[in-house]
Design an enzyme around this catalytic site. Structure first.
Site: not given
Ligand code: MRU
Length: 350
Positions: A44-46, A87, A196, A237, A247
């Site tokens: 997870r995380g963009a 996603r 998270q 994101d 985000n």
């Molecule tokens: O649903 P997630 O955990 O994938 O969401 C992640 C976020 O919202 C982060 O803040 C975003 O991806 C930036 S991470 C470098």
């Protein structure tokens, strides 16, 4: 160690569902399993899901038995569609897939062999992963200049090494400031419903020796109003052309409270997260996840909600640009007006 890496002809990723209880590496040999891992948030995380999807495409190339490049390209296109649908909000996913597909298409135009094409796809995925680390380090340097010695910073979600290939975006900035010798204290939003912050950001801060306290998401207003936090940092994101920032859910309320109390708000985003094709944040697709993620919580060992309870679970929200002080990218810190400055050649955003 990297969060997402290629080893022994497999994609390997830290399994983020089980941290901090267990540190496990999950291995993948086919692109459909990678799409599933993106969907269920093993990764997870963009930026991390962008790199994972790129490697997923490399796996799809090796899965394909096609010896003709035209057939191989068709298999890759089908795989890219599967990966992209995992996603919807993080633009890095589509960005990475399009970048790898462009390389594959170029190899076909050059009349290269199917085997060359497969190798080129893997090499491009590896380049995306390597560049991500380097970009994060650059964002760390630019962003750390915004942190003063002794600052307490509120941080939302997880934007560290786990959310990227390594180092991190907003957490990478905090990490860089810490390595520069600045004393930084982090208030870690626990980040309901997937937690998270409490699970992953707290785990990372433990590794780096950065002092922190976990706060529940509804406490940030108190800390901001009472002058106990000097800066707010988070990732993104997707950033629209006007600087609206999508985000993790809860970011908007955090930014509102910060703005109302004159506390600066800094999203930290690689330029691959900035989507100039989207005019404003209301056009960004917002993922709605399984309500069970909200309902799956216990208090004193008992389920919190009635067994028949229903819930809503939008996974992201949009912070309007008026609440954003400046956006940190690998090319520097971009100030308002964002609709003008994001498009300036020196911002280097395509
Ligand atoms: O649903 P997630 O955990 O994938 O969401 C992640 C976020 O919202 C982060 O803040 C975003 O991806 C930036 S991470 C470098």
């Amino acid at each position: 160690m990297r969060t997402v890496f290629w080893e022994d002809h497999q994609l390997k990723m830290i399994d983020q569902r089980v941290l901090p209880a267990r540190f496990e590496i999950a291995s993948f040999r086919d692109h459909k399993a990678v799409a599933q891992a993106i969907q269920d948030m093993t990764v997870r995380g963009a930026p991390a899901i962008g790199a994972a999807a790129a490697f997923g495409l490399a796996l799809a190339g090796f899965e394909s038995a096609s010896s003709l490049t035209v057939d191989l390209l068709a298999d890759l296109r089908r795989a890219a569609a599967v990966l992209k649908s995992a996603r919807p909000t993080a633009v890095n996913l589509a960005w990475a897939l399009e970048r790898v597909m462009r390389v594959a298409e170029k190899k076909m135009e050059e009349e290269r062999s199917a085997s060359d094409l497969r190798d080129a796809v893997l090499n491009e995925a590896q380049r995306i992963a390597d560049e991500d680390v380097e970009i994060n380090k650059r964002m760390g340097e630019h962003g750390a200049a915004l942190i003063d010695d002794g600052d307490t910073v509120i941080h939302h979600c997880n934007t560290g090494a786990l959310a990227t290939v390594d180092w991190g975006t907003a957490l990478g900035v905090i990490r860089t400031a810490h390595e520069q010798g600045k004393r930084v204290h982090v208030l870690v939003d626990e980040t309901r419903p997937r937690l998270q912050g409490a699970r992953l950001t707290a785990w990372e801060l433990e590794q780096y020796g950065i002092p922190y306290d976990i706060i529940s998401d509804n406490m940030s207003g108190y800390f901001l109003k009472s002058g106990k936090a000097q800066k707010v940092f988070f990732g993104a994101d997707r950033v629209a052309a006007n600087g609206d920032v999508a985000n993790k859910i809860g970011t908007y309320m955090l930014a509102l409270a910060a703005h109302d109390n004159g506390v600066p708000v800094y999203p930290v985003v690689p330029t691959s997260t900035i989507d100039l094709s989207i005019a404003h944040g209301d056009l960004i697709p917002i993922e709605e996840r399984d309500p069970e993620e909200v309902l799956d919580i216990q208090f004193q060992g008992e389920r919190v909600a009635p067994i028949e309870a229903r819930a809503r679970n939008p996974a992201f929200d949009v912070t309007p640009n008026r609440l954003v002080t400046a956006i940190v990218t690998e090319n520097g810190v971009i100030h308002p007006p964002f609709d003008v400055n994001l498009r300036k050649p020196e911002s280097n955003i395509s």
